[in-house]
Each structure stands twice: as C-alpha cells, then as structure tokens.
Design an enzyme around this catalytic site. Structure first.
Site, PDB file in Angstrom:
ATOM      1  CE  LYS A  53      -3.859   1.953   2.709  1.00 30.24           C
ATOM      2  NZ  LYS A  53      -4.699   1.737   3.903  1.00 30.24           N
ATOM      3  CB  SER A 128      -7.817   3.646   3.494  1.00 33.38           C
ATOM      4  OG  SER A 128      -7.032   2.934   4.432  1.00 33.38           O
ATOM      5  CB  SER A 152      -8.453   0.913   6.331  1.00 29.37           C
ATOM      6  OG  SER A 152      -9.026   2.207   6.382  1.00 29.37           O
TER       7      SER A 152
END
Length: 443
Positions: A53, A128, A152
């Site tokens: 990420k 997220s 997330s």
C-alpha cells in the site's frame, strides 16, 4: 511473477489500483527465489508476489500517502511489518492506491483518482486499502499489505470478496503514523483465503524492538482445517443501532445459517450499543488527523481532499474533555460486549451495511441513504470501526455472498481479546462450508 505482471497490465487500466511498478527488480528477485527453492533455503513466503500500500513506508521508495504533499518523496525507512514480509521472501512488484492519508472507506484521492471495484466498475473498491484489495481479488498480487483504523482492511476486503484481518492491538508492529501508541490503527495483510492470511499473519506478528506496544507473547496460527463444532456464537445483525441494507441482512442470515450447519450454536443477541459509538470513533479520528496532518494546512489545504481538510479543522476544535469522554464510551461498549462473551465463544455480524459504495462516493453526501433512511455518508454504513475502538479484539472478515449488483458482501468474525486462533479456526470452518476462493471478477 511473469504471469502476475501480465495480469497487472491487463487488469489495472480498468480498476486503477497500481501507483508504482517494480517489475525488473521483482523478476530478479523471482529468479533468486527459484534458486532458493532449488538449494533448499526457501523462506516461508519465498517468491510470493506482494502488493504494498502507498501508505506504508519502504526505504528508498516513493511513499505518498495518496497526497500531493508527499508526491515523489522517498521514505527513509521500511515499516516493520512490511520488512518482515520481505525478510520472509515476499516480493514487492507493485504499490497500491489509498485515499489521502487513508482517511475513509472508499478509494479515491487527489493524487491517483478513483479505484474501482473489479466485480462492478460502477462501485468503489472500498478503502482505505482499496488498491491492495483489488490487486488480490483480481490476481494482480497473491498477498497485499493494508492497515485498519476504522475498517480499512475489512471494508475493502468485504467489497472485493477477499479475506482481511485486524489483529488485536500489539500483536503486529505498527508505528505507522509516527506513533506506536495509537491503539485503533492496526497493520496487516490481505489474501484470497483464510489460510493465506494466516500464513502472512504468522510472519508479521511478534514483538519488535521498534514498537514498545508489541506483545512478548507470540501466537502462531496453526495450519489445517478449523472447527466451530459445539461453539456458541453470538449473532448481531446490526450491532444494535446500524441501519443495514435488506440485501446485506439476507446474505448475512444465509451465512450465519451455514455456521450452524457446520456445528455451531448460533443465537441472535442485542449488544445494546448505540450511536455514541460512531460519535466516539469520529471524535477520535478527527483528533488523530489534526495531530498527524494539521501542520500541512497552511501550505496544502487547498490541494488536499476537501474532507481531509474538514477532518483536520474539526479535530483542531475538539476540547480535551470531549476526547477523554470517548474512553467512557469505549468502556461501556466493552462492558456490554463482555457480558455477551461470558456466554458465547465468538460473535459475528455484517462487515458493512451496504455491499459497496458508488465509485464516486462523497463523504459529505447529505442524500446518502440505506433502506431509504438518511445515514451519515462518511462511515455510518460500516460495522467495522467499533472494533477499532475495542482494538484488543481480533476481527476477521470473510466473503458471505454476492449482491444483485455483482458486488460481494462480508461477514465479520469477532473474537475475545487476543483469542486470534479461535477467530481463524472459525473462519476456516466457515470457508469450508461456504467456499469462495474459486470465484473471480470478470476482468
């Protein structure tokens, strides 16, 4: 690795999940992994294509946090959990999208635009860790890194039909936000199956010298099948106060029935929680954003996502008493849930109140509804954030079904504090009676 790279180039133009590519480096590392398998020195994750990420620092690599503030800025260190993945042989071949500062449950940012759901491109991937979830769901990666401050890991895993795990606080090293003491934020890994996530979790977890909050006790998730036979499982359809879409409710009921078919004793419970839970999480989150990003307001506020700016400005207005009162809410939450756990081994509930959000969802959309009833568009449609307020609980989401829109739904399995193994055992047992891993989006 060659196949995965080809898959990335085939799929990503449709979903926009990749921020950066490291193909040449990955091919060389894959060749090195081949040699390790030949000479018997292969590590636990040797050669596994791993998506990282864009929020997670990797030394010498751009780490933008999805923000124009850090566009092109290289990290000076690697996040401990990601370093453990690399040390175990995982190969970073791509970086994946995140909303700015990982602030919300969908995935679009000023820097990278919208990341779409591979099951239906009209919907969001969730956030997220949206890019990471899409990468795993579509075969652009085998495993992917994520983090969870309000869901997330679990929200995008649910929307993309994969498995996401929020480990209990202290189980995995975090130190993600320049603080290791933020108990609602957790770092972890996403995968297609419970076993894949367990394998990665065993690599990531354990005491780390850079994080004083990591636990000395180390839990290893065992390989092999799980069981719920004879377990008492509490079922909350809405946590006592969340408006849950009728289709999600129906699919959750089907999933819960499968747990009963596998031998569990499942009974519906009333937690007695209320909307103060949501207010406590939002208050905490606003304060966190004012702390970690407030210094950027003077120079960058008009290049930020407008809702990030809103979170920061709201956080600056908080008084100490209101922030401290969130602890009273969290205490009351645990008092009520603890009474449930006195009679049950685990609890289950939906992961989200809706299958997924629209791809262009806005956090301040005043017209957003569930079942025709107005719901706060920011995160009131999720059932994940309460378990960040109770960060000591292990929580895993597994695919529970697929909605009429073609977007998957998820079931959360919630364990008692630090009872990681029980959550994974139940998830494996559910996976056995509700197999999913062979289902793929049509991309």
């Amino acid at each position: 690795m060659a196949a995965v790279i080809d898959r990335c180039e085939e799929v990503n133009p449709h979903v926009n999940a990749i921020t950066n590519r490291f193909y040449d480096q990955a091919r060389q590392q894959a060749a090195d992994a081949d040699q390790r398998y030949r000479d018997g020195s292969a590590r636990p994750l040797e050669g596994i294509p791993f998506a990282v990420k864009e929020l997670h620092p990797v030394k010498g690599v751009t780490t933008s946090w999805g923000s124009k503030i850090f566009e092109g800025v290289e990290a000076d260190h690697t996040l401990p959990a990601m370093q453990r993945m690399f040390d175990a042989g995982a190969i970073m071949h791509i970086r994946t999208t995140t909303p700015e500062f990982a602030h919300c449950g969908h995935c679009h940012s000023p820097l990278y635009g919208i990341t779409r759901n591979p099951w239906n491109l009209d919907f969001s991937s969730g956030g997220s860790s949206g890019g990471s979830s899409v990468a795993v769901a579509t075969g652009m990666a085998v495993l992917a890194g994520g983090d969870d401050g309000g869901g997330s890991l679990r929200m995008p895993a649910s929307s993309c039909g994969i498995v996401g795990y929020k480990a209990p606080f202290g189980r995995n090293p975090s130190a993600l936000l320049d603080t290791m003491f933020e108990a609602i934020v957790h770092v972890g890994v996403l995968g297609r199956t419970v076993g894949d996530v367990a394998l990665a979790q065993n690599v990531v977890s354990g005491q780390h010298p850079d994080d004083i909050t990591t636990l000395r006790e180390r839990v290893t998730i065992p390989a092999g099948p799980g069981s719920v036979d004879g377990l008492r499982i509490a079922y909350s359809p809405d946590l006592g106060y969340v408006e849950v879409d009728t289709e999600v409710a129906r699919l959750t009921e089907v999933a819960v029935a499968k747990l009963a078919d596998a031998g569990a004793i499942v009974e519906e419970v009333d937690l007695g929680w209320n909307e103060s839970t949501y207010d406590a999480w939002v208050t905490h989150w606003q304060g966190l954003f004012a702390t970690i990003a407030g210094e950027h307001i003077p120079q960058w506020q008009y290049k930020m996502d407008p809702f990030v700016r809103h979170l920061i400005l709201q956080g600056r207005q908080l008084d100490h008493v209101r922030v401290k009162k969130t602890e009273l809410v969290r205490t009351e939450m645990w008092t009520k849930l603890s009474a449930v756990f006195a009679n049950y081994d685990l609890m289950v509930c939906p992961t989200q109140a809706v299958p997924a959000l629209a791809a262009n969802h806005q956090n301040d959309d005043k017209s957003f509804t569930v079942n025709g009833k107005p719901v706060d568009a920011y995160l009131a449609w999720a059932l994940t954030y309460p378990f960040n307020l109770l960060g000591q609980l292990p929580v895993l989401t597994v695919p529970s079904g697929i909605s009429e829109s073609g977007v998957p739904t998820g079931l959360q399995i919630v364990g008692k504090p630090y009872h990681d193994e029980a959550v994974f055992s139940a998830a494996k047992a559910f996976e056995a009676v509700a197999p999913w891993a062979q289902r793929h989006p049509n991309l």
